[in-house]
Design an enzyme around this catalytic site. Structure first.
Site, PDB file in Angstrom:
ATOM      1  N   PRO A   9       0.796  -1.231   0.000  1.00 29.90           N
ATOM      2  CA  PRO A   9       0.000   0.000   0.000  1.00 29.90           C
ATOM      3  C   PRO A   9       0.830   1.283   0.000  1.00 29.90           C
ATOM      4  O   PRO A   9       1.852   1.371   0.660  1.00 29.90           O
ATOM      5  CB  PRO A   9      -0.816  -0.097   1.295  1.00 29.90           C
ATOM      6  CG  PRO A   9      -0.053  -1.034   2.166  1.00 29.90           C
ATOM      7  CD  PRO A   9       0.602  -2.010   1.229  1.00 29.90           C
ATOM      8  N   ASN A  10       0.347   2.231  -0.770  1.00 34.23           N
ATOM      9  CA  ASN A  10       0.908   3.587  -0.885  1.00 34.23           C
ATOM     10  C   ASN A  10       2.205   3.653  -1.683  1.00 34.23           C
ATOM     11  O   ASN A  10       2.693   4.752  -1.964  1.00 34.23           O
ATOM     12  CB  ASN A  10       1.110   4.226   0.504  1.00 34.23           C
ATOM     13  CG  ASN A  10      -0.185   4.373   1.259  1.00 34.23           C
ATOM     14  OD1 ASN A  10      -1.151   4.932   0.719  1.00 34.23           O
ATOM     15  ND2 ASN A  10      -0.260   3.860   2.476  1.00 34.23           N
ATOM     16  N   ARG A  17       4.973  10.956  -2.584  1.00 33.71           N
ATOM     17  CA  ARG A  17       4.698  10.609  -1.190  1.00 33.71           C
ATOM     18  C   ARG A  17       5.928  10.879  -0.318  1.00 33.71           C
ATOM     19  O   ARG A  17       6.970  10.240  -0.491  1.00 33.71           O
ATOM     20  CB  ARG A  17       4.370   9.119  -1.127  1.00 33.71           C
ATOM     21  CG  ARG A  17       4.203   8.593   0.254  1.00 33.71           C
ATOM     22  CD  ARG A  17       4.232   7.074   0.262  1.00 33.71           C
ATOM     23  NE  ARG A  17       3.947   6.597   1.593  1.00 33.71           N
ATOM     24  CZ  ARG A  17       4.181   5.367   2.011  1.00 33.71           C
ATOM     25  NH1 ARG A  17       4.699   4.480   1.185  1.00 33.71           N
ATOM     26  NH2 ARG A  17       3.898   5.009   3.236  1.00 33.71           N
ATOM     27  N   TYR A  22      11.069   8.868   1.424  1.00 40.53           N
ATOM     28  CA  TYR A  22      11.102   7.777   0.439  1.00 40.53           C
ATOM     29  C   TYR A  22      11.857   8.119  -0.844  1.00 40.53           C
ATOM     30  O   TYR A  22      11.979   7.271  -1.727  1.00 40.53           O
ATOM     31  CB  TYR A  22       9.669   7.339   0.108  1.00 40.53           C
ATOM     32  CG  TYR A  22       8.945   6.781   1.316  1.00 40.53           C
ATOM     33  CD1 TYR A  22       9.353   5.584   1.902  1.00 40.53           C
ATOM     34  CD2 TYR A  22       7.873   7.464   1.888  1.00 40.53           C
ATOM     35  CE1 TYR A  22       8.704   5.075   3.017  1.00 40.53           C
ATOM     36  CE2 TYR A  22       7.216   6.959   3.008  1.00 40.53           C
ATOM     37  CZ  TYR A  22       7.646   5.769   3.562  1.00 40.53           C
ATOM     38  OH  TYR A  22       6.997   5.270   4.673  1.00 40.53           O
ATOM     39  N   ASN A  73       8.018  -5.594  -0.559  1.00 40.30           N
ATOM     40  CA  ASN A  73       7.884  -4.441   0.323  1.00 40.30           C
ATOM     41  C   ASN A  73       6.407  -4.363   0.664  1.00 40.30           C
ATOM     42  O   ASN A  73       5.592  -3.907  -0.146  1.00 40.30           O
ATOM     43  CB  ASN A  73       8.361  -3.153  -0.359  1.00 40.30           C
ATOM     44  CG  ASN A  73       8.331  -1.975   0.607  1.00 40.30           C
ATOM     45  OD1 ASN A  73       7.693  -2.038   1.663  1.00 40.30           O
ATOM     46  ND2 ASN A  73       8.999  -0.890   0.253  1.00 40.30           N
ATOM     47  N   ALA A  76       2.987  -0.704   5.064  1.00 43.50           N
ATOM     48  CA  ALA A  76       2.480  -0.716   6.434  1.00 43.50           C
ATOM     49  C   ALA A  76       1.993  -2.099   6.879  1.00 43.50           C
ATOM     50  O   ALA A  76       1.997  -2.404   8.079  1.00 43.50           O
ATOM     51  CB  ALA A  76       1.351   0.311   6.576  1.00 43.50           C
ATOM     52  N   GLU A  97      12.801  -9.331   2.017  1.00 44.61           N
ATOM     53  CA  GLU A  97      11.970  -8.203   2.460  1.00 44.61           C
ATOM     54  C   GLU A  97      12.763  -6.909   2.217  1.00 44.61           C
ATOM     55  O   GLU A  97      13.942  -6.848   2.567  1.00 44.61           O
ATOM     56  CB  GLU A  97      11.687  -8.378   3.961  1.00 44.61           C
ATOM     57  CG  GLU A  97      10.909  -7.228   4.587  1.00 44.61           C
ATOM     58  CD  GLU A  97      10.737  -7.412   6.103  1.00 44.61           C
ATOM     59  OE1 GLU A  97      11.206  -8.436   6.663  1.00 44.61           O
ATOM     60  OE2 GLU A  97      10.134  -6.511   6.713  1.00 44.61           O
ATOM     61  N   HIS A  99      12.690  -2.566   2.514  1.00 43.21           N
ATOM     62  CA  HIS A  99      12.078  -1.289   2.893  1.00 43.21           C
ATOM     63  C   HIS A  99      12.950  -0.164   2.387  1.00 43.21           C
ATOM     64  O   HIS A  99      14.178  -0.192   2.578  1.00 43.21           O
ATOM     65  CB  HIS A  99      11.889  -1.188   4.413  1.00 43.21           C
ATOM     66  CG  HIS A  99      10.956  -2.231   4.925  1.00 43.21           C
ATOM     67  ND1 HIS A  99       9.593  -2.154   4.727  1.00 43.21           N
ATOM     68  CD2 HIS A  99      11.196  -3.402   5.543  1.00 43.21           C
ATOM     69  CE1 HIS A  99       9.035  -3.246   5.238  1.00 43.21           C
ATOM     70  NE2 HIS A  99       9.977  -4.020   5.733  1.00 43.21           N
ATOM     71  N   SER A 101      12.894   3.076   3.302  1.00 43.94           N
ATOM     72  CA  SER A 101      13.389   3.898   4.415  1.00 43.94           C
ATOM     73  C   SER A 101      13.991   2.992   5.492  1.00 43.94           C
ATOM     74  O   SER A 101      13.729   1.784   5.513  1.00 43.94           O
ATOM     75  CB  SER A 101      12.231   4.707   5.017  1.00 43.94           C
ATOM     76  OG  SER A 101      11.274   3.833   5.601  1.00 43.94           O
ATOM     77  N   ARG A 106      12.862   5.295  12.581  1.00 46.48           N
ATOM     78  CA  ARG A 106      11.587   6.012  12.500  1.00 46.48           C
ATOM     79  C   ARG A 106      10.712   5.685  13.716  1.00 46.48           C
ATOM     80  O   ARG A 106      11.206   5.253  14.738  1.00 46.48           O
ATOM     81  CB  ARG A 106      10.905   5.691  11.163  1.00 46.48           C
ATOM     82  CG  ARG A 106      11.778   6.086   9.970  1.00 46.48           C
ATOM     83  CD  ARG A 106      11.110   5.782   8.655  1.00 46.48           C
ATOM     84  NE  ARG A 106       9.849   6.533   8.529  1.00 46.48           N
ATOM     85  CZ  ARG A 106       8.900   6.228   7.642  1.00 46.48           C
ATOM     86  NH1 ARG A 106       9.061   5.203   6.830  1.00 46.48           N
ATOM     87  NH2 ARG A 106       7.797   6.948   7.579  1.00 46.48           N
ATOM     88  N   ARG A 110       7.107   1.146  13.614  1.00 41.67           N
ATOM     89  CA  ARG A 110       7.722   0.593  12.391  1.00 41.67           C
ATOM     90  C   ARG A 110       8.901  -0.333  12.707  1.00 41.67           C
ATOM     91  O   ARG A 110       9.487  -0.916  11.811  1.00 41.67           O
ATOM     92  CB  ARG A 110       8.221   1.721  11.477  1.00 41.67           C
ATOM     93  CG  ARG A 110       7.125   2.586  10.935  1.00 41.67           C
ATOM     94  CD  ARG A 110       7.676   3.618   9.959  1.00 41.67           C
ATOM     95  NE  ARG A 110       6.794   4.761   9.901  1.00 41.67           N
ATOM     96  CZ  ARG A 110       5.702   4.841   9.136  1.00 41.67           C
ATOM     97  NH1 ARG A 110       5.382   3.856   8.326  1.00 41.67           N
ATOM     98  NH2 ARG A 110       4.935   5.916   9.148  1.00 41.67           N
TER      99      ARG A 110
HETATM  100  C1  DQA Z   1       8.088   1.126   3.981  1.00 40.78           C
HETATM  101  C2  DQA Z   1       8.142   1.412   5.489  1.00 40.78           C
HETATM  102  C3  DQA Z   1       6.776   1.209   6.130  1.00 40.78           C
HETATM  103  O1  DQA Z   1       6.846   1.503   7.510  1.00 40.78           O
HETATM  104  C4  DQA Z   1       5.762   2.131   5.497  1.00 40.78           C
HETATM  105  O2  DQA Z   1       4.489   1.890   6.029  1.00 40.78           O
HETATM  106  C5  DQA Z   1       5.743   2.046   4.010  1.00 40.78           C
HETATM  107  C6  DQA Z   1       7.015   1.951   3.296  1.00 40.78           C
HETATM  108  C7  DQA Z   1       9.425   1.459   3.301  1.00 40.78           C
HETATM  109  O3  DQA Z   1       9.616   1.007   2.171  1.00 40.78           O
HETATM  110  O4  DQA Z   1      10.259   2.168   3.862  1.00 40.78           O
HETATM  111  O5  DQA Z   1       4.703   2.130   3.379  1.00 40.78           O
HETATM  112  O6  DQA Z   1       7.827  -0.256   3.788  1.00 40.78           O
END
Ligand code: DQA
Length: 147
Positions: A9-10, A17, A22, A73, A76, A97, A99, A101, A106, A110
């Site tokens: 998501p997102n 964003r 990011y 990835n 959330a 996996e 990420h 960031s 953070r 997270r």
């Molecule tokens: C994320 C880190 C997550 O905490 C966040 O909710 C994301 C992006 C990252 O790629 O840094 O949506 O997975």
């Protein structure tokens, strides 16, 4: 070898964003980087993004059924979805996996990932560069890429 790169998501909103967190690469640019890395490594790469958890679960089931390695990835969902973790636990090929960031610097919510315990490895905080690194590791593990 084929690899599925799955973004949750997102992540389709990369570029606009929270660019300070990011970076400025868009999701289309992320896809391009992954496809270029796949070409260089001699592996087939497919990148997908969804904001729907059920769709992500179906893609993970598909990867499990076809024994395709996954770069995930989960956004959330990483921090609260037992369903995504369970689908990852049932994968039949390696899972990395990623990420973008550094989640550990953070907010505290997270810091915990439900995915990490069922992943072969985790790449955190290297920006979108983490994706081609994950692909290289998978290709080398498979013996496809030249070292
Ligand atoms: C994320 C880190 C997550 O905490 C966040 O909710 C994301 C992006 C990252 O790629 O840094 O949506 O997975």
């Amino acid at each position: 070898m084929k690899v599925l790169v799955l973004n949750g998501p997102n992540l389709g909103r990369l570029g606009t964003r929270e660019p300070l967190v990011y970076g400025s690469s868009t999701h289309a640019e992320l896809v391009e980087q992954c496809l270029r890395a796949g070409h260089e490594l001699g592996i087939e790469v497919e990148v997908r993004q969804t904001d729907y958890e059920g769709e992500m679960l179906h893609w993970l089931h598909e990867a499990a059924d076809s024994s395709v390695p996954v770069v995930l990835n989960a956004g959330a969902w990483t921090h609260y979805s037992i369903a995504v973790r369970d689908a990852c636990a049932a994968l039949t090929a390696p899972l990395v996996e990623v990420h973008i960031s550094n989640v550990h610097t953070r907010e505290e919510f997270r810091h915990h990932s439900h995915i990490s315990a069922v992943a072969d490895g985790v790449i955190v905080g290297l920006g979108v560069a983490g994706y081609p690194l994950a692909l290289r590791w998978l290709a080398e593990k498979d013996g496809t890429a030249e070292k």
